[in-house]
Design a protein around this motif. Structure first.
Motif, short mmCIF file in Angstrom:
data_model
loop_
_atom_site.label_atom_id
_atom_site.label_comp_id
_atom_site.label_asym_id
_atom_site.label_seq_id
_atom_site.Cartn_x
_atom_site.Cartn_y
_atom_site.Cartn_z
N ARG A 35 14.90 3.66 46.03
CA ARG A 35 15.27 3.37 47.42
C ARG A 35 16.44 4.25 47.85
O ARG A 35 16.48 4.78 48.95
CB ARG A 35 15.61 1.89 47.57
N THR A 74 16.47 6.99 50.87
CA THR A 74 17.47 6.89 51.94
C THR A 74 18.27 8.18 52.06
O THR A 74 18.51 8.68 53.17
CB THR A 74 18.41 5.69 51.67
N GLU A 115 9.31 6.50 46.35
CA GLU A 115 10.29 5.52 45.90
C GLU A 115 9.84 4.85 44.61
O GLU A 115 10.60 4.72 43.65
CB GLU A 115 10.52 4.47 46.98
N GLU A 144 6.88 5.56 50.29
CA GLU A 144 6.77 4.38 49.43
C GLU A 144 6.32 4.79 48.03
O GLU A 144 6.86 4.29 47.02
CB GLU A 144 5.79 3.36 50.01
N ASP A 187 11.62 5.08 40.85
CA ASP A 187 12.01 3.89 40.08
C ASP A 187 11.42 3.94 38.69
O ASP A 187 12.07 3.59 37.70
CB ASP A 187 11.57 2.60 40.81
#
Length: 188
Positions: free
Chosen positions: A177, A181, A84, A81, A88
């Motif tokens: 994200r 992934t 990610e 988390e 961003d």
């Protein structure tokens, strides 16, 4: 500000507006309101001034990114988390600093003709690697220099690759994200 500071500010402005190789000494003089002769007096040459401007802007971005990446991270967040969220924020910085990145990619093709810039970039890359390892993984480069080098180099490669994709086509470039992934897919 004095003439030296005005010239540096003018060079930074030109760097962001016109790029490294398309900026002339006259552009800098006009942007700074200082004479052409002052460039030679304070910096020795237009190239030396542009190099200083470039590395000042890069340091400013690095400082901003370090602050941005560590601000408001939830302590209870998982490592993925946090990763990610950090990516961003990196992509958001691409948007704010697009002219800097275009300039850096432009310079990569000219490095064989700019040995001073190449030498400075090598030094900056080394610092960036350890900084990225610290920011993303909390690696102490003094305690674990090889781990910091390896993980920092990996993050730097990801950053450069994502940046290149983003410069070409921001709409389809990966967000945090997507990166998480993809990492999960290739490490499963």
């Amino acid at each position: 500000m004095g003439n030296r500071e005005d010239l540096l500010a003018g060079a930074k402005s030109c760097l962001m507006e016109k790029g490294y190789s398309r900026t002339t000494a006259r552009d800098i003089a006009n942007a700074s309101g200082v004479s052409l002769a002052a460039i030679g007096y304070h910096f020795g040459s237009k190239d030396a001034l542009m190099n200083e401007a470039l590395f000042d802007v890069m340091r400013e971005w690095g400082d901003e990114l370090g602050t941005t990446l560590t601000a408001d991270l939830k302590p209870e967040a998982t490592p993925m988390e946090r990763f990610e969220q950090a990516w961003d924020r990196v992509v958001e910085s691409f948007e704010r600093m697009r002219p800097l990145w275009v300039t850096q990619f432009d310079l990569l093709g000219q490095l064989d003709h700019l040995p001073e810039v190449r030498a400075q970039l090598i030094g900056v890359m080394g610092e960036a690697r350890t900084g990225l390892a610290e920011l993303f993984l909390g690696v102490d480069p003094d305690a674990e220099p090889e781990r910091a080098r390896l993980t920092g180099t990996f993050y730097q490669a990801m950053l450069t690759g994502l940046l290149g994709q983003w410069l070409l086509d921001p709409d389809s470039a990966m967000k945090g994200r997507d990166v998480v992934t993809a990492l999960r897919a290739i490490t499963s």
